[in-house]
Scaffold this active site. Structure first.
Site, short mmCIF file in Angstrom:
data_model
loop_
_atom_site.label_atom_id
_atom_site.label_comp_id
_atom_site.label_asym_id
_atom_site.label_seq_id
_atom_site.Cartn_x
_atom_site.Cartn_y
_atom_site.Cartn_z
CD GLU A 1 24.55 -53.27 7.62
OE1 GLU A 1 24.03 -52.31 7.02
OE2 GLU A 1 23.88 -54.17 8.14
CG LEU B 1 0.24 -35.06 -8.49
CD1 LEU B 1 -0.33 -35.02 -9.92
CD2 LEU B 1 -0.69 -35.84 -7.57
CE LYS C 1 19.43 -42.68 -7.59
NZ LYS C 1 18.63 -43.31 -6.53
N GLY D 1 22.97 -49.94 3.65
CA GLY D 1 22.10 -50.40 2.57
C GLY D 1 22.16 -49.40 1.42
CB VAL D 2 19.83 -48.91 -1.45
CG1 VAL D 2 19.98 -48.38 -2.85
CG2 VAL D 2 19.53 -50.38 -1.47
CB ILE D 3 19.07 -44.83 1.73
CG1 ILE D 3 17.76 -45.07 0.97
CG2 ILE D 3 19.16 -43.38 2.22
CD1 ILE D 3 16.50 -44.74 1.73
CG ASP E 1 7.84 -48.73 -1.42
OD1 ASP E 1 8.14 -49.41 -2.42
OD2 ASP E 1 8.53 -47.78 -1.00
CG HIS F 1 34.42 -53.68 -29.78
ND1 HIS F 1 34.89 -54.12 -28.56
CD2 HIS F 1 35.44 -53.05 -30.41
CE1 HIS F 1 36.17 -53.77 -28.47
NE2 HIS F 1 36.52 -53.12 -29.57
CB ALA G 1 10.53 -46.29 -8.40
#
Ligand code: FAD
Ligand code: NAD
Length: 471
Positions: A204, A40, A53, A183-185, A314, A450, A322
């Site tokens: 790119e 899953l 990550k 891009g992000v990936i 998506d 702080h 996500a």
């Protein structure tokens, strides 16, 4: 009235589908979730957010030890090496823990997990590997897959031309990695393998990285990645690829057309976007059509045009994220249960988990200016560099800035953008403020602890109408 086996049946167990299933069950609805993968959690937990990550974190630890950051603080390490097998097994352990966690939550909440590929037979009937299941409501949460690039064939097994799934599973550090798509990936996975020693070249098509993000952020990000050693080939397209043995040869051309050149690499990562998963779902059987981008359109309650059929994540328009899918999962379940489930699509944060992180929520400066133009309105922008933030300075992490964009007339915050080591965590404050209709003054007069990186948000808010203190 017809009797159905389930009140709600959800197709897909990604962040959209599994969250919808749990929420529906919590609301007392008899719920099932169909998943064709072995485990899953969808793209995010299996081959997306979570494994990426884990690799980002591991490679940051290596980088800190190898590039002298630890030594600068007196931490002696000796020779620093990467054991890619262990690096990969730690990632696999995280994926196993998290996907197993969803199976546990399904049991706990009495959600039936139907294993196999779902196809619509009619509006209330789904076939899963030969068995029919009926439900009063069916939620399509089938997610997305990698967009292929014609002429550049992905073969994750061979490991020379890979997509994100292959790029997460490399058994060794490539010498040269060409990333197609800045891009992000591309930037996250490119950063992982660059830190471990690969020479990374990002090709790119557009003249800037990270489309959709604030203009200043895109420019600054390009400077930072170039400083880190990534070679950026902007305004360039890949027109073809061939593989011989363990080497790929790419043909490149200027995006506007012109003389071509070739580039060799032992790994090519194709990361030019993702497309919705609708093939093999049997949408014809229920008369549900797709829009021009292949997405399923819904109304604000996530109802499709077909009564009893809903869609989230998506597979519908909006950012492919996500947390957006999760929030839609909660909302769709609440709507099915007769409650009012809402997602504020104007306040969805996005984060690129590079080092430093890049994050934003709300409008870019360009979009904010444009949106007020028609009414004759104007914006005010406050910026604060991380170089002037005490915590960033102390930690020796001074790249980046925070930018707060507000409506000049009402002072209401329209967007916040940040490049900072912990920008992904910092942006939650901006999202919460915007959700509550905060003005820049509200943020500027909120006491921030702080020394924290978040003080840069307060100072950027102070810069909208007056002056920050530490500049
Ligand atoms: P998915 O997660 O794609 O899940 C859909 C599931 O449906 C899949 O498991 C699929 O097998 C199943 N399915 C499809 N069709 C059928 C069918 N007919 N029958 C049965 N099952 C079916 N987003 C973030 O917010 N943060 C991140 O850090 C992040 N990192 C990412 C890194 C990578 C490398 C990638 C590829 C994506 C990343 N994303 C990230 C995006 C995120 O993974 C997606 O936005 C999210 O997973 C979408 O959730 P979803 O529920 O719509 O679909
Ligand atoms: P993307 O849309 O972020 O970037 C694709 C890039 O490829 C763009 O810059 C585009 O201009 C470029 N491009 C397109 N065609 C090209 C070509 N032929 N040659 C060169 N460049 C080309 O897509 P992605 O990086 O593949 O990520 C897909 C989705 O996954 C994104 O929508 C993102 O939201 C999601 N994701 C999110 C995260 C996160 O939240 N941290 C991480 C990974 C993925």
């Amino acid at each position: 009235m017809a009797d159905y086996e389930y009140d709600v049946l959800i197709i897909g167990s990604g962040p959209g589908g599994y969250v919808a299933a749990i929420r529906a069950a919590q609301l007392g609805l008899k719920t099932a979730c169909v998943e064709s993968r072995e485990t899953l959690g969808g793209t995010c937990l299996n081959v997306g957010c979570i494994p990426s990550k884990a690799l980002l974190h591991g490679s940051e630890l290596f980088d800190e030890a190898a590039n002298g950051t630890l030594a600068k603080f007196g931490v002696k390490t000796g020779k620093v090496e990467i054991d890619v097998a262990t690096f990969q097994s730690e990632k696999a352990a995280a994926v196993k823990d998290l996907t197993g966690g969803i199976a546990f939550l399904f049991k706990k909440n009495k959600v039936d997990w139907l294993k196999g590929h779902a196809t619509f037979k009619d509006t209330h009937t789904i076939e899963v590997d030969g068995a029919a299941h009926t439900a009063k409501n069916i939620v399509i949460a089938t997610g997305s897959s990698v967009t292929p690039l014609p002429g550049v064939e992905v073969d994750n097994e061979k490991g020379v031309i890979v997509d994100s799934t292959g790029g997460l599973a490399l058994p060794a550090v490539p010498k040269t990695m060409v990333v197609i798509g800045g891009g992000v990936i591309g930037l996250e996975l490119g950063s992982v393998w660059r830190r471990l020693g690969a020479k990374v070249i990002v090709v790119e098509f557009l003249d800037q990285l990270l489309p959709g993000m604030d203009g200043d952020v895109r420019k600054e990000a390009a400077k930072i990645f170039a400083k880190q050693g990534m070679e950026l080939r902007l305004s360039t397209k890949v027109t073809g690829a061939s593989v011989r043995g363990k080497t790929a040869t790419l043909t490149l051309e200027p995006a506007a057309g012109g003389a071509s050149e070739t580039l060799k690499a032992d790994c090519v990562l194709v990361s030019i976007g993702r497309r919705p998963n609708t093939e093999g779902l049997g949408l014809d059987a229920i008369g549900l059509e797709l829009n021009k981008r292949g997405q399923i359109e819904t109304d604000h309650s996530f109802r499709t045009k077909v009564d009893g059929v809903w869609a989230i994540g998506d597979v519908i328009p909006g950012p492919m994220l996500a947390h957006k899918a999760e929030d839609e999962g909660i909302a769709v379940a609440e709507n099915i249960a007769g409650q009012v489930g809402i997602v504020n699509h104007a306040v969805i944060p996005s984060v690129v988990y590079t080092m430093p992180e890049i994050a934003g929520v709300g409008l870019t400066e360009e979009a904010a200016r444009e949106s007020l133009k028609a009414s004759g309105g104007e914006i005010k922008v406050g910026k604060f560099p991380m170089l002037a933030n005490s915590r960033a300075k102390t930690n020796r992490e001074t790249d980046g800035f925070v930018k707060v964009i507000a409506d000049a007339a009402t002072d209401r915050v329209l967007g916040v953008w940040a490049i900072a080591t912990v920008a992904g965590t910092m942006i939650a404050e901006a999202a919460l403020g915007m959700e509550f209709g905060a003005t820049s003054e509200d943020i500027a007069y909120t006491c921030h602890a702080h020394p924290t990186h978040s003080e840069a948000i307060k100072e950027a808010a102070m810069a909208v109408r007056g002056k920050p203190i530490h500049m």
